[in-house]
Design a protein around this motif. Structure first.
Motif, mmCIF file in Angstrom:
data_model
loop_
_atom_site.group_PDB
_atom_site.id
_atom_site.type_symbol
_atom_site.label_atom_id
_atom_site.label_comp_id
_atom_site.label_asym_id
_atom_site.label_seq_id
_atom_site.Cartn_x
_atom_site.Cartn_y
_atom_site.Cartn_z
ATOM 1 N N UNK A 133 -1.014 12.736 -19.069
ATOM 2 C CA UNK A 133 -0.860 11.399 -19.641
ATOM 3 C C UNK A 133 0.493 10.805 -19.282
ATOM 4 N N UNK A 134 1.552 11.606 -19.364
ATOM 5 C CA UNK A 134 2.899 11.144 -19.011
ATOM 6 C C UNK A 134 2.970 10.748 -17.542
ATOM 7 N N UNK A 135 2.319 11.516 -16.663
ATOM 8 C CA UNK A 135 2.323 11.203 -15.233
ATOM 9 C C UNK A 135 1.611 9.879 -14.961
ATOM 10 N N UNK A 136 0.493 9.644 -15.628
ATOM 11 C CA UNK A 136 -0.250 8.392 -15.460
ATOM 12 C C UNK A 136 0.586 7.208 -15.952
ATOM 13 N N UNK A 191 3.894 2.428 -14.932
ATOM 14 C CA UNK A 191 5.144 1.691 -15.156
ATOM 15 C C UNK A 191 5.843 1.424 -13.829
ATOM 16 N N UNK A 192 5.916 2.432 -12.970
ATOM 17 C CA UNK A 192 6.557 2.282 -11.671
ATOM 18 C C UNK A 192 5.864 1.205 -10.838
ATOM 19 N N UNK A 193 4.545 1.237 -10.794
ATOM 20 C CA UNK A 193 3.779 0.249 -10.043
ATOM 21 C C UNK A 193 3.979 -1.146 -10.613
ATOM 22 N N UNK A 194 3.970 -1.274 -11.925
ATOM 23 C CA UNK A 194 4.151 -2.576 -12.568
ATOM 24 C C UNK A 194 5.543 -3.139 -12.288
ATOM 25 N N UNK A 195 6.554 -2.292 -12.397
ATOM 26 C CA UNK A 195 7.925 -2.736 -12.121
ATOM 27 C C UNK A 195 8.047 -3.194 -10.682
ATOM 28 N N UNK A 196 7.458 -2.438 -9.750
ATOM 29 C CA UNK A 196 7.551 -2.802 -8.349
ATOM 30 C C UNK A 196 6.798 -4.104 -8.062
ATOM 31 N N UNK A 197 5.675 -4.329 -8.717
ATOM 32 C CA UNK A 197 4.937 -5.578 -8.514
ATOM 33 C C UNK A 197 5.726 -6.774 -9.031
ATOM 34 N N UNK A 198 6.475 -6.581 -10.092
ATOM 35 C CA UNK A 198 7.260 -7.674 -10.663
ATOM 36 C C UNK A 198 8.522 -7.925 -9.846
ATOM 37 N N UNK A 199 9.227 -6.863 -9.471
ATOM 38 C CA UNK A 199 10.507 -7.015 -8.788
ATOM 39 C C UNK A 199 10.383 -7.066 -7.278
ATOM 40 N N UNK A 200 9.275 -6.604 -6.713
ATOM 41 C CA UNK A 200 9.089 -6.622 -5.268
ATOM 42 C C UNK A 200 9.516 -5.323 -4.626
ATOM 43 N N UNK A 201 9.452 -5.284 -3.298
ATOM 44 C CA UNK A 201 9.835 -4.073 -2.575
ATOM 45 C C UNK A 201 11.293 -3.690 -2.831
ATOM 46 N N UNK A 202 11.616 -2.444 -2.582
ATOM 47 C CA UNK A 202 12.953 -1.908 -2.860
ATOM 48 C C UNK A 202 14.091 -2.729 -2.246
ATOM 49 N N UNK A 203 13.982 -3.188 -0.989
ATOM 50 C CA UNK A 203 15.078 -4.012 -0.458
ATOM 51 C C UNK A 203 15.371 -5.258 -1.287
ATOM 52 N N UNK A 204 14.357 -5.812 -1.931
ATOM 53 C CA UNK A 204 14.589 -6.993 -2.763
ATOM 54 C C UNK A 204 15.252 -6.620 -4.085
#
Length: 172
Positions: A15-18, A23-36
């Motif tokens: 459950x913690x892994x899911x 959370x990681x996917x959601x944060x990346x979708x909001x903030x964009x790729x790592x260079x951004x």
């Protein structure tokens, strides 16, 4: 019913892994790729790549550990490509093949080390909506230097001041 601690621990770990992945996917979708996330974009300085789809921005690193005080962040908007594909009546497979070529080319560029080839500072990273990578500072692409500046919002003064090339110079 006896509670098996091992089973409970495994279930909690899954459950913690899911949750962490979500959370990681959601944060990346909001903030964009790592260079951004790692660089503050300044101005669009050019465009490049197939169809001049990449937008090139000058940027400053957010951390002080970067070897360059100014870099060039390349951003590819995947949504605009999807829209253009749909308007042109091309298949989703064609779009996926295009993105596969972009990924392969970016991976090759990271491995190249030569004074005449642009140095990649941070490799390609992508989200659902965008791709981005970071290179050493640039002032424009070759296409921009040759006068193709249609998709640059504010043309930098360095490009405006470039003299037009003669056909012989372009062929060299």
């Amino acid at each position: 019913m006896a509670l098996n601690m091992k089973t409970l621990t495994q279930a909690l770990a899954k459950t913690a892994a899911v949750i962490e992945k979500t959370v990681s996917t959601t944060v990346q979708e909001v903030t964009g790729p790592k260079p951004l996330q790692d660089f503050d974009l300044l101005d669009q300085i050019g465009s490049g790549g197939p169809g001049l789809l990449w937008k090139l921005y000058s940027a400053k690193p957010r951390s002080t550990s970067s070897q360059y005080p100014i870099v060039c962040v390349w951003v590819l908007d995947k949504r605009s490509i999807s829209e253009a594909r749909a308007k042109a009546g091309l298949s989703k497979a064609a779009e996926d093949a295009f993105f596969d070529i972009i990924r392969a080319d970016a991976a090759k560029l990271v491995r190249l080390r030569h004074p005449g080839v642009v140095h990649v500072v941070q490799g390609l990273d992508e989200t659902k909506n965008a791709m981005a990578m970071v290179t050493e500072p640039l002032f424009a692409s070759v296409a921009n230097a040759l006068g193709m500046v249609d998709n640059i919002v504010n043309i930098p003064k360095e490009l405006k001041g470039m003299v037009s090339f003669m056909q012989v110079e372009i062929q060299l």
